[in-house]
Scaffold this motif. Structure first.
Motif, short mmCIF file in Angstrom:
data_model
loop_
_atom_site.label_atom_id
_atom_site.label_comp_id
_atom_site.label_asym_id
_atom_site.label_seq_id
_atom_site.Cartn_x
_atom_site.Cartn_y
_atom_site.Cartn_z
N GLN A 26 -0.79 9.62 -8.35
CA GLN A 26 -0.17 10.48 -9.34
C GLN A 26 -0.71 11.91 -9.22
O GLN A 26 -1.89 12.10 -8.93
CB GLN A 26 -0.45 9.96 -10.74
N ILE A 28 -1.40 15.29 -11.37
CA ILE A 28 -1.54 15.75 -12.75
C ILE A 28 -1.86 17.24 -12.75
O ILE A 28 -2.82 17.67 -12.11
CB ILE A 28 -2.66 14.98 -13.49
N ALA A 149 7.01 14.30 -17.72
CA ALA A 149 6.55 13.44 -16.63
C ALA A 149 7.75 12.96 -15.84
O ALA A 149 8.85 12.80 -16.40
CB ALA A 149 5.77 12.24 -17.18
N THR A 166 4.06 17.90 -15.78
CA THR A 166 2.60 17.74 -15.89
C THR A 166 2.14 16.50 -15.12
O THR A 166 1.10 16.51 -14.47
CB THR A 166 2.18 17.62 -17.36
N TYR A 167 2.94 15.43 -15.18
CA TYR A 167 2.63 14.20 -14.46
C TYR A 167 3.80 13.85 -13.56
O TYR A 167 4.95 13.80 -14.01
CB TYR A 167 2.41 13.03 -15.44
N TYR A 168 3.52 13.58 -12.28
CA TYR A 168 4.60 13.14 -11.39
C TYR A 168 4.03 12.40 -10.19
O TYR A 168 2.84 12.49 -9.88
CB TYR A 168 5.47 14.31 -10.94
N TYR A 169 4.92 11.67 -9.53
CA TYR A 169 4.57 10.94 -8.32
C TYR A 169 5.49 11.40 -7.18
O TYR A 169 6.71 11.43 -7.35
CB TYR A 169 4.77 9.44 -8.51
N LYS A 183 3.85 2.41 -15.49
CA LYS A 183 3.37 3.79 -15.39
C LYS A 183 3.95 4.65 -16.51
O LYS A 183 3.28 5.53 -17.05
CB LYS A 183 3.71 4.36 -14.02
N TRP A 187 1.84 6.56 -19.61
CA TRP A 187 2.04 7.93 -20.08
C TRP A 187 2.19 7.97 -21.60
O TRP A 187 1.63 8.85 -22.27
CB TRP A 187 3.30 8.53 -19.44
N ARG A 194 -1.30 15.16 -25.22
CA ARG A 194 -1.11 15.10 -23.77
C ARG A 194 0.01 14.14 -23.37
O ARG A 194 0.28 13.92 -22.20
CB ARG A 194 -2.41 14.66 -23.09
#
Length: 426
Positions: A26, A28, A149, A166-169, A183, A187, A194
């Motif tokens: 991931q 971040i 995300a 902010t969050y990704y794969y 996943k 989150w 957050r």
């Protein structure tokens, strides 16, 4: 010099980036937080099942999707933008712009200004935000102090629009649908300052089966059930968290049809002269760039005079207006001057080329098998409502409204189209 693009099929998405080392970690972005106002806002989980044709849920009895959509909103169909191809339509869904306006006009194309090729299977290219126009929903949210995300949505690894989630794969095929669900739940378990309020998630399985085996097969039915099971798992686990006002929007980018791969159309002889033409063939659409612009009308007339009944020939500027794929629409000058459009289920195939059993890309107004799915449910949506078909550009302003985001740049979508499906809007 530009290299000619060979035909690469959409089911190649199942092996995207397979030639490079697969990174499953991931990403971040640090030091981002929801502000106090955002914490009180709703959540939207936007789910895309690639190639999930508008009739698949009923055709294959997708129990969870039918149950949730029957409780909430069920569209008769959603109309993909032209061409009905994966990357253009995922970027349309996330920006509210037609492909000709956001620039992602195909999975593979050439940009004459930069003299570079875009290719959906090249990691360094798809993560380069300069290829993408518009403000994706995650960038819109992040700029307005809302954490977002994304699990492998097209373009989510790029800085398009000025902000990554902010969050990704990064994209790969290592995660099962159930792992993706977990996943998302992780989150949503984060502290509220957050925790993402906008989440986008992508499932490729149905599209892969449709390409390899066709839309009317046991394998595609199993893929539909696989995704449907993941949706059921996701909703249950979200409910177990006890969060307030979580809303789900389930979409697809296009449908699928079995094509006549055994009797493909040959390229017209005149177009085989590479010194005069650049050809871009997605098989359901053959785009022609005439290197000498003075020859366009002459070439068009010759193609028109010698065409068969199996395809149409258009000057790009004469393409039907409702497709939004004409010269006037072509913001980035990437489409080409002449378009050869086969009549479904026919395809164009060069000598020695290969194809798949199922394909998409045709005009959804003429080929109903191209139509996509739209379901929605959650506290913000009305109950037990069936709506008519609508264009997918209108999903963006709907989500922005639910999340209380201000749209900062012009888009093609209109909130009024889907306004009636929300409870609190009169």
């Amino acid at each position: 010099m530009k290299k000619s693009l060979s035909v690469i099929f959409l089911f190649a998405i199942l092996t995207v980036f397979s030639q490079s080392k697969i990174d499953t970690a991931q990403v971040i972005i640090p030091n981002r937080y929801n502000n106090a106002a955002t914490i009180q806002k709703p959540y939207v989980i936007m789910i895309s099942a690639d190639g999930f044709r508008y009739d698949y849920a009923k055709k294959y009895n997708a129990e969870n999707l039918l149950k949730y959509s029957n409780q909430g909103i069920q569209a008769k169909a959603m109309i993909p933008s032209y061409p009905s191809i994966t990357f253009p339509n995922h970027w349309t869904l996330i920006t509210g712009l037609y492909p000709s306006h956001h620039g992602l006009i195909d999975n593979f194309f050439y940009d004459y200004k930069s003299q570079k090729n875009y290719a959906m299977n090249k990691k360094e290219i798809v993560e380069d935000g300069t290829w993408y126009g518009g403000i994706p929903l995650w960038a819109l949210a992040e700029k307005q102090n809302m954490i977002s995300a994304s699990l492998q949505w097209v373009g989510s690894g790029s800085d398009a629009g000025g902000k990554r989630p902010t969050y990704y794969y990064p994209y790969h095929e290592k995660f099962s649908p159930s792992e993706k669900v977990n996943k998302v739940i992780n989150w949503l378990k984060l502290p509220e300052n957050r925790r993402p309020h906008f989440i986008s998630i992508y499932f490729p399985e149905v599209d892969g089966s449709g390409h390899h085996f066709g839309p009317d097969t046991e394998q595609t039915e199993k893929a539909v059930h696989l995704v449907d099971h993941a949706i059921g798992e996701l909703v249950k686990k979200v409910n177990d968290l006890g969060l307030k006002n979580v809303n789900f929007i389930f979409v697809s980018d296009h449908g699928m049809i079995k094509v006549d791969g055994g009797n493909p159309l040959d390229f017209p002889e005149i177009l085989l002269d590479k010194s005069r033409f650049d050809l871009y063939n997605s098989q359901t659409l053959l785009r022609v760039h005439v290197k000498n612009s003075d020859e366009v009308k002459k070439v068009y007339k010759e193609l028109k005079a010698n065409k068969t009944d199996d395809y149409e020939v258009f000057l790009d500027k004469k393409l039907p207006k409702y497709l939004h794929f004409r010269t006037k629409d072509d913001k980035y000058n990437r489409i080409g001057q002449i378009l050869l459009i086969p009549k479904a289920p026919k395809i164009f195939l060069e000598k020695g080329g290969k194809t798949s059993i199922g394909k998409h890309g045709y005009n959804p107004k003429i080929v109903p098998e191209m139509k996509a799915t739209f379901f929605a449910w959650g506290p913000e949506f009305k109950n037990n409502m069936v709506i008519d078909e609508f264009e997918n550009i209108n999903v963006y302003p709907l989500i922005a409204e639910i999340l209380g985001l201000t749209i900062t740049e012009p888009i093609d979508g209109k909130f009024k189209v889907l306004k009636p499906i929300l409870k609190k809007i009169n």
